[in-house]
Write an enzyme that holds these catalytic residues in place. Sequence first.
Site, PDB file in Angstrom:
ATOM      1  N   ASP A  41      10.000  10.899 -42.137  1.00 30.71           N
ATOM      2  CA  ASP A  41      11.154  10.003 -41.780  1.00 30.71           C
ATOM      3  C   ASP A  41      11.747  10.240 -40.387  1.00 30.71           C
ATOM      4  OD1 ASP A  41      12.404  12.451 -42.017  1.00 30.71           O
ATOM      5  OD2 ASP A  41      13.300  12.313 -43.607  1.00 30.71           O
ATOM      6  N   GLY A  42      10.948  11.088 -39.478  1.00 33.69           N
ATOM      7  CA  GLY A  42      11.173  10.927 -38.061  1.00 33.69           C
ATOM      8  C   GLY A  42      11.958  12.210 -37.611  1.00 33.69           C
ATOM      9  N   GLU A  43      12.680  12.934 -38.684  1.00 33.37           N
ATOM     10  CA  GLU A  43      13.182  14.207 -38.504  1.00 33.37           C
ATOM     11  C   GLU A  43      12.383  15.225 -37.928  1.00 33.37           C
ATOM     12  OE1 GLU A  43      16.109  15.188 -41.176  1.00 33.37           O
ATOM     13  OE2 GLU A  43      17.198  13.262 -41.278  1.00 33.37           O
ATOM     14  N   GLN A 103      23.959   6.593 -14.658  1.00 34.11           N
ATOM     15  CA  GLN A 103      25.196   5.865 -15.176  1.00 34.11           C
ATOM     16  C   GLN A 103      26.312   7.002 -14.885  1.00 34.11           C
ATOM     17  OE1 GLN A 103      25.121   2.629 -16.674  1.00 34.11           O
ATOM     18  NE2 GLN A 103      27.212   2.695 -16.857  1.00 34.11           N
ATOM     19  N   HIS A 137      24.919  10.238  -7.155  1.00 33.17           N
ATOM     20  CA  HIS A 137      25.598   9.076  -6.017  1.00 33.17           C
ATOM     21  C   HIS A 137      27.034   9.244  -5.804  1.00 33.17           C
ATOM     22  CE1 HIS A 137      25.961   5.656  -4.224  1.00 33.17           C
ATOM     23  NE2 HIS A 137      26.409   4.902  -4.990  1.00 33.17           N
ATOM     24  N   ASP A 177      16.841   2.292  -0.086  1.00 36.88           N
ATOM     25  CA  ASP A 177      18.177   1.911  -0.224  1.00 36.88           C
ATOM     26  C   ASP A 177      19.134   3.084   0.506  1.00 36.88           C
ATOM     27  OD1 ASP A 177      17.988   4.003  -2.083  1.00 36.88           O
ATOM     28  OD2 ASP A 177      17.968   2.739  -3.886  1.00 36.88           O
ATOM     29  N   LYS A 200      20.215  -2.191  -0.237  1.00 36.97           N
ATOM     30  CA  LYS A 200      19.743  -2.912  -1.578  1.00 36.97           C
ATOM     31  C   LYS A 200      20.854  -3.507  -2.115  1.00 36.97           C
ATOM     32  CE  LYS A 200      18.482  -0.091  -5.064  1.00 36.97           C
ATOM     33  NZ  LYS A 200      17.580   0.906  -5.829  1.00 36.97           N
ATOM     34  N   ARG A 202      21.375  -4.377  -6.225  1.00 42.93           N
ATOM     35  CA  ARG A 202      20.413  -4.480  -7.613  1.00 42.93           C
ATOM     36  C   ARG A 202      21.230  -5.552  -8.557  1.00 42.93           C
ATOM     37  NH1 ARG A 202      17.032  -2.219 -10.581  1.00 42.93           N
ATOM     38  NH2 ARG A 202      16.780  -0.261  -9.168  1.00 42.93           N
TER      39      ARG A 202
HETATM   40  C1  R5P Z   1      18.317   4.127  -7.213  1.00 40.24           C
HETATM   41  O1  R5P Z   1      19.165   4.186  -6.353  1.00 40.24           O
HETATM   42  C2  R5P Z   1      17.035   5.134  -7.096  1.00 40.24           C
HETATM   43  O2  R5P Z   1      16.995   6.081  -6.035  1.00 40.24           O
HETATM   44  C3  R5P Z   1      15.602   4.289  -7.006  1.00 40.24           C
HETATM   45  O3  R5P Z   1      15.644   3.398  -5.963  1.00 40.24           O
HETATM   46  C4  R5P Z   1      15.872   3.431  -8.412  1.00 40.24           C
HETATM   47  O4  R5P Z   1      16.109   4.119  -9.611  1.00 40.24           O
HETATM   48  C5  R5P Z   1      14.462   2.787  -8.526  1.00 40.24           C
HETATM   49  O5  R5P Z   1      14.690   1.877  -9.698  1.00 40.24           O
HETATM   50  P1  R5P Z   1      13.355   0.875  -9.694  1.00 40.24           P
HETATM   51  O6  R5P Z   1      12.034   1.606  -9.507  1.00 40.24           O
HETATM   52  O7  R5P Z   1      13.708   0.468 -11.176  1.00 40.24           O
HETATM   53  O8  R5P Z   1      13.660  -0.046  -8.821  1.00 40.24           O
END
Ligand code: R5P
Length: 304
Positions: A41-43, A103, A137, A177, A200, A202
Amino acid sequence: MSVAPSQACLLHFDDETAAAQRLGQAAQLPVKMIDRHRFPDGELKLRLPVDGAGRLPAHVVLLRSLHDPNEKLVELLLTARAARTLGARHITLVAPYMAYMRQDIAFAPGEVVSQQVVGAFLAGLVDAVITVDPHLHRVATLQEAMAVPQAIVLSGAEPLADLIAQRHPNALLVGPDGESAQWIAQAAARHGFDHAVCTKVRHGDRDVTIELPPLHAQGRAVVLLDDMASTGRTLAQAARLLRAAGAASVDVAVTHALFAGDALQALHDAGVGQVWSTDCIPHASNAVPMAEPLAQALRSLLPA
Ligand code: R5P
Protein backbone atom coordinates in the site's frame (compact mmCIF):
# COMPACT_ATOMS: atom_id res chain seq x y z
CA MET A 1 40.26 13.48 14.69
CA SER A 2 38.47 10.13 14.43
CA VAL A 3 35.52 9.02 16.55
CA ALA A 4 35.45 5.63 18.24
CA PRO A 5 33.03 3.34 16.34
CA SER A 6 31.11 2.67 19.55
CA GLN A 7 30.38 6.40 19.94
CA ALA A 8 29.11 7.30 16.48
CA CYS A 9 27.96 5.86 13.21
CA LEU A 10 26.76 7.07 9.84
CA LEU A 11 23.34 5.78 8.77
CA HIS A 12 22.08 5.85 5.20
CA PHE A 13 19.49 4.37 2.86
CA ASP A 14 20.27 1.97 0.03
CA ASP A 15 20.03 4.62 -2.71
CA GLU A 16 22.85 6.64 -1.12
CA THR A 17 25.33 3.83 -0.46
CA ALA A 18 28.10 5.26 -2.62
CA ALA A 19 27.84 8.74 -1.07
CA ALA A 20 27.71 7.24 2.42
CA GLN A 21 30.83 5.16 1.79
CA ARG A 22 32.71 8.25 0.59
CA LEU A 23 31.59 10.31 3.58
CA GLY A 24 32.21 7.48 6.08
CA GLN A 25 35.73 7.03 4.76
CA ALA A 26 36.49 10.76 4.83
CA ALA A 27 35.04 11.14 8.35
CA GLN A 28 36.38 7.78 9.58
CA LEU A 29 32.93 6.72 10.71
CA PRO A 30 31.43 3.24 10.52
CA VAL A 31 28.75 3.21 7.82
CA LYS A 32 25.51 1.28 8.34
CA MET A 33 22.45 0.93 6.14
CA ILE A 34 18.86 1.35 7.24
CA ASP A 35 16.76 -1.49 5.91
CA ARG A 36 13.70 -0.20 4.06
CA HIS A 37 10.67 -2.27 3.09
CA ARG A 38 7.78 -0.84 1.13
CA PHE A 39 4.41 -2.43 1.82
CA PRO A 40 2.06 -3.00 -1.11
CA ASP A 41 0.00 0.00 0.00
CA GLY A 42 3.04 2.30 -0.18
CA GLU A 43 3.76 2.59 3.53
CA LEU A 44 7.33 2.07 4.72
CA LYS A 45 8.83 -0.25 7.29
CA LEU A 46 12.32 0.74 8.41
CA ARG A 47 14.80 -1.24 10.47
CA LEU A 48 17.73 0.56 12.04
CA PRO A 49 21.12 -1.17 12.28
CA VAL A 50 21.31 -1.69 16.06
CA ASP A 51 24.07 -3.59 17.84
CA GLY A 52 23.73 -6.95 19.59
CA ALA A 53 22.06 -5.24 22.53
CA GLY A 54 19.52 -3.59 20.25
CA ARG A 55 21.11 -0.13 20.65
CA LEU A 56 22.50 2.64 18.46
CA PRO A 57 25.59 4.71 19.34
CA ALA A 58 25.06 7.95 21.27
CA HIS A 59 25.96 9.98 18.17
CA VAL A 60 24.10 9.19 15.00
CA VAL A 61 24.86 10.86 11.69
CA LEU A 62 22.11 10.51 9.14
CA LEU A 63 22.96 11.10 5.49
CA ARG A 64 19.97 12.11 3.37
CA SER A 65 20.28 14.48 0.44
CA LEU A 66 16.80 15.93 0.10
CA HIS A 67 16.19 16.04 -3.65
CA ASP A 68 12.86 14.27 -4.38
CA PRO A 69 12.11 15.18 -0.78
CA ASN A 70 8.54 14.24 0.06
CA GLU A 71 8.97 10.60 1.00
CA LYS A 72 12.41 11.29 2.48
CA LEU A 73 10.86 13.64 5.03
CA VAL A 74 8.70 10.75 6.29
CA GLU A 75 11.79 8.51 6.38
CA LEU A 76 13.58 11.12 8.47
CA LEU A 77 10.64 11.37 10.87
CA LEU A 78 10.52 7.59 11.37
CA THR A 79 14.30 7.23 11.62
CA ALA A 80 15.02 10.11 13.98
CA ARG A 81 12.18 9.32 16.38
CA ALA A 82 13.16 5.65 16.53
CA ALA A 83 16.88 6.45 16.85
CA ARG A 84 16.17 8.43 20.05
CA THR A 85 14.42 5.46 21.63
CA LEU A 86 17.33 3.22 20.61
CA GLY A 87 20.00 5.28 22.37
CA ALA A 88 20.91 8.18 20.06
CA ARG A 89 21.47 11.27 22.17
CA HIS A 90 22.75 13.49 19.36
CA ILE A 91 21.57 13.26 15.77
CA THR A 92 23.26 15.11 12.92
CA LEU A 93 21.47 15.34 9.61
CA VAL A 94 23.87 15.63 6.69
CA ALA A 95 21.66 16.84 3.86
CA PRO A 96 23.99 17.98 1.07
CA TYR A 97 20.89 19.28 -0.72
CA MET A 98 18.31 20.89 1.55
CA ALA A 99 14.77 20.87 0.17
CA TYR A 100 11.95 23.41 0.38
CA MET A 101 14.17 26.39 1.03
CA ARG A 102 12.98 28.45 -1.96
CA GLN A 103 9.38 29.03 -0.82
CA ASP A 104 10.34 31.51 1.90
CA ILE A 105 7.39 33.88 1.67
CA ALA A 106 3.66 33.69 0.88
CA PHE A 107 3.32 35.34 -2.53
CA ALA A 108 -0.48 34.96 -2.36
CA PRO A 109 -2.91 34.72 0.56
CA GLY A 110 -3.04 31.18 1.91
CA GLU A 111 0.22 30.06 0.29
CA VAL A 112 2.23 27.79 2.59
CA VAL A 113 5.69 29.09 3.50
CA SER A 114 7.34 25.71 3.04
CA GLN A 115 10.74 26.86 4.25
CA GLN A 116 9.31 27.63 7.71
CA VAL A 117 7.25 24.43 7.93
CA VAL A 118 9.99 22.07 6.77
CA GLY A 119 12.60 23.99 8.77
CA ALA A 120 10.59 23.58 11.98
CA PHE A 121 9.90 19.92 11.19
CA LEU A 122 13.59 19.06 10.78
CA ALA A 123 14.62 21.19 13.77
CA GLY A 124 12.22 19.08 15.85
CA LEU A 125 13.97 15.88 14.78
CA VAL A 126 17.71 16.50 14.87
CA ASP A 127 20.32 18.36 16.91
CA ALA A 128 22.58 19.45 14.07
CA VAL A 129 22.36 20.00 10.34
CA ILE A 130 25.12 20.16 7.76
CA THR A 131 24.15 21.27 4.29
CA VAL A 132 25.56 22.90 1.17
CA ASP A 133 24.32 26.13 -0.41
CA PRO A 134 20.76 26.03 0.96
CA HIS A 135 18.71 28.48 -1.08
CA LEU A 136 18.33 31.28 1.46
CA HIS A 137 17.02 34.41 -0.18
CA ARG A 138 15.05 36.50 2.29
CA VAL A 139 16.64 35.03 5.43
CA ALA A 140 20.32 35.45 6.22
CA THR A 141 21.18 32.21 8.03
CA LEU A 142 20.04 28.60 7.97
CA GLN A 143 19.15 28.77 11.65
CA GLU A 144 16.56 31.46 10.89
CA ALA A 145 14.87 28.96 8.62
CA MET A 146 15.59 25.94 10.82
CA ALA A 147 16.02 26.57 14.54
CA VAL A 148 18.36 23.65 15.08
CA PRO A 149 20.99 23.96 17.86
CA GLN A 150 23.94 23.47 15.50
CA ALA A 151 24.00 24.30 11.80
CA ILE A 152 26.89 24.28 9.35
CA VAL A 153 26.49 25.63 5.86
CA LEU A 154 29.12 24.79 3.26
CA SER A 155 29.35 26.16 -0.25
CA GLY A 156 30.08 24.55 -3.57
CA ALA A 157 31.16 27.86 -5.09
CA GLU A 158 34.85 27.64 -4.22
CA PRO A 159 35.41 24.00 -5.22
CA LEU A 160 33.49 24.68 -8.45
CA ALA A 161 35.67 27.76 -8.99
CA ASP A 162 38.76 25.56 -8.64
CA LEU A 163 37.43 23.26 -11.36
CA ILE A 164 36.57 26.22 -13.61
CA ALA A 165 40.08 27.63 -13.11
CA GLN A 166 41.55 24.34 -14.33
CA ARG A 167 39.30 24.15 -17.39
CA HIS A 168 39.15 27.85 -18.33
CA PRO A 169 41.76 29.93 -16.44
CA ASN A 170 40.51 33.11 -18.16
CA ALA A 171 36.82 32.37 -17.84
CA LEU A 172 34.25 35.12 -17.69
CA LEU A 173 32.06 34.05 -14.80
CA VAL A 174 28.38 34.97 -15.10
CA GLY A 175 25.60 34.59 -12.54
CA PRO A 176 22.17 34.16 -14.10
CA ASP A 177 20.24 36.17 -11.50
CA GLY A 178 20.65 38.48 -8.53
CA GLU A 179 20.66 35.63 -6.03
CA SER A 180 23.71 34.09 -7.66
CA ALA A 181 25.79 37.22 -6.89
CA GLN A 182 26.98 35.68 -3.59
CA TRP A 183 28.42 32.58 -5.29
CA ILE A 184 29.89 34.60 -8.15
CA ALA A 185 31.62 36.87 -5.60
CA GLN A 186 33.12 33.88 -3.73
CA ALA A 187 34.33 32.18 -6.90
CA ALA A 188 35.71 35.38 -8.44
CA ALA A 189 37.52 36.32 -5.23
CA ARG A 190 39.25 32.94 -5.22
CA HIS A 191 40.60 33.05 -8.77
CA GLY A 192 40.28 36.65 -9.91
CA PHE A 193 37.85 35.80 -12.71
CA ASP A 194 36.17 38.60 -14.63
CA HIS A 195 32.56 38.38 -13.56
CA ALA A 196 29.05 39.77 -14.00
CA VAL A 197 25.53 39.03 -12.82
CA CYS A 198 22.32 39.05 -14.89
CA THR A 199 18.86 40.05 -13.76
CA LYS A 200 15.94 37.64 -13.94
CA VAL A 201 12.18 37.85 -13.77
CA ARG A 202 10.36 34.56 -13.27
CA HIS A 203 6.93 34.26 -14.89
CA GLY A 204 6.34 30.54 -14.27
CA ASP A 205 8.07 27.20 -13.59
CA ARG A 206 9.65 27.11 -17.06
CA ASP A 207 9.32 30.71 -18.06
CA VAL A 208 11.94 33.30 -17.11
CA THR A 209 13.18 36.51 -18.66
CA ILE A 210 16.89 37.24 -18.28
CA GLU A 211 18.69 40.48 -18.98
CA LEU A 212 22.46 40.52 -19.47
CA PRO A 213 24.48 43.14 -17.58
CA PRO A 214 26.91 45.30 -19.55
CA LEU A 215 29.73 42.88 -20.41
CA HIS A 216 32.11 41.96 -23.21
CA ALA A 217 31.35 38.33 -23.95
CA GLN A 218 32.74 38.42 -27.50
CA GLY A 219 35.20 35.55 -27.94
CA ARG A 220 35.21 34.71 -24.21
CA ALA A 221 34.92 31.32 -22.52
CA VAL A 222 31.91 32.01 -20.33
CA VAL A 223 30.94 29.87 -17.36
CA LEU A 224 27.50 30.29 -15.82
CA LEU A 225 27.60 29.57 -12.08
CA ASP A 226 24.55 29.06 -9.86
CA ASP A 227 23.48 27.16 -6.75
CA MET A 228 21.08 24.89 -8.62
CA ALA A 229 19.50 24.03 -11.89
CA SER A 230 15.97 22.65 -11.73
CA THR A 231 14.19 22.99 -15.09
CA GLY A 232 17.39 24.50 -16.48
CA ARG A 233 15.43 27.39 -18.02
CA THR A 234 17.29 30.07 -16.05
CA LEU A 235 20.68 28.88 -17.28
CA ALA A 236 19.38 28.12 -20.78
CA GLN A 237 18.00 31.64 -21.23
CA ALA A 238 21.24 33.17 -19.98
CA ALA A 239 23.30 30.89 -22.24
CA ARG A 240 21.24 31.85 -25.29
CA LEU A 241 21.86 35.55 -24.65
CA LEU A 242 25.57 35.01 -24.04
CA ARG A 243 25.93 33.03 -27.27
CA ALA A 244 24.13 35.83 -29.10
CA ALA A 245 26.58 38.28 -27.51
CA GLY A 246 29.46 36.38 -29.10
CA ALA A 247 30.70 34.07 -26.31
CA ALA A 248 33.13 31.49 -27.72
CA SER A 249 31.74 28.87 -25.33
CA VAL A 250 29.21 28.73 -22.52
CA ASP A 251 29.64 26.06 -19.85
CA VAL A 252 27.63 25.60 -16.68
CA ALA A 253 28.64 24.91 -13.07
CA VAL A 254 26.09 24.31 -10.31
CA THR A 255 26.20 23.05 -6.76
CA HIS A 256 22.92 21.15 -7.01
CA ALA A 257 22.21 19.11 -10.13
CA LEU A 258 18.44 18.75 -9.84
CA PHE A 259 18.01 18.79 -13.65
CA ALA A 260 14.31 17.97 -13.72
CA GLY A 261 12.77 16.50 -16.87
CA ASP A 262 14.31 17.84 -20.07
CA ALA A 263 16.60 20.35 -18.30
CA LEU A 264 19.84 19.04 -19.77
CA GLN A 265 18.40 19.01 -23.28
CA ALA A 266 17.22 22.61 -22.80
CA LEU A 267 20.77 23.60 -21.83
CA HIS A 268 22.36 21.91 -24.80
CA ASP A 269 19.72 23.36 -27.16
CA ALA A 270 20.69 26.80 -25.83
CA GLY A 271 24.33 26.25 -26.78
CA VAL A 272 25.76 25.07 -23.46
CA GLY A 273 28.85 22.87 -23.78
CA GLN A 274 30.01 21.31 -20.51
CA VAL A 275 27.87 20.91 -17.40
CA TRP A 276 29.65 20.45 -14.07
CA SER A 277 28.18 19.95 -10.61
CA THR A 278 29.14 18.93 -7.10
CA ASP A 279 28.09 15.46 -5.98
CA CYS A 280 25.55 16.85 -3.45
CA ILE A 281 22.93 15.27 -5.74
CA PRO A 282 24.09 12.20 -7.67
CA HIS A 283 24.10 13.05 -11.40
CA ALA A 284 26.16 12.33 -14.51
CA SER A 285 27.51 15.90 -14.36
CA ASN A 286 29.12 15.41 -10.91
CA ALA A 287 32.69 16.67 -11.11
CA VAL A 288 33.37 18.07 -7.64
CA PRO A 289 33.35 15.73 -4.62
CA MET A 290 32.06 17.18 -1.33
CA ALA A 291 32.88 14.26 1.03
CA GLU A 292 35.99 15.93 2.44
CA PRO A 293 34.39 19.30 3.36
CA LEU A 294 31.34 17.47 4.74
CA ALA A 295 33.62 15.24 6.84
CA GLN A 296 35.50 18.26 8.12
CA ALA A 297 32.21 19.83 9.21
CA LEU A 298 31.22 16.57 10.90
CA ARG A 299 34.50 16.42 12.81
CA SER A 300 33.74 19.79 14.34
CA LEU A 301 30.40 18.45 15.69
CA LEU A 302 31.33 14.97 16.89
CA PRO A 303 33.23 14.13 20.06
CA ALA A 304 36.91 13.23 19.68
C1 R5P B 1 16.80 30.49 -7.96
O1 R5P B 1 17.01 31.69 -7.94
C2 R5P B 1 17.90 29.52 -8.12
O2 R5P B 1 19.14 30.07 -7.80
C3 R5P B 1 17.97 28.97 -9.52
O3 R5P B 1 18.34 30.01 -10.40
C4 R5P B 1 16.65 28.42 -9.92
O4 R5P B 1 16.12 27.57 -8.94
C5 R5P B 1 16.80 27.66 -11.21
O5 R5P B 1 15.57 27.17 -11.58
P1 R5P B 1 15.34 26.65 -13.06
O6 R5P B 1 16.50 25.76 -13.41
O7 R5P B 1 14.04 25.89 -12.97
O8 R5P B 1 15.24 27.84 -13.93
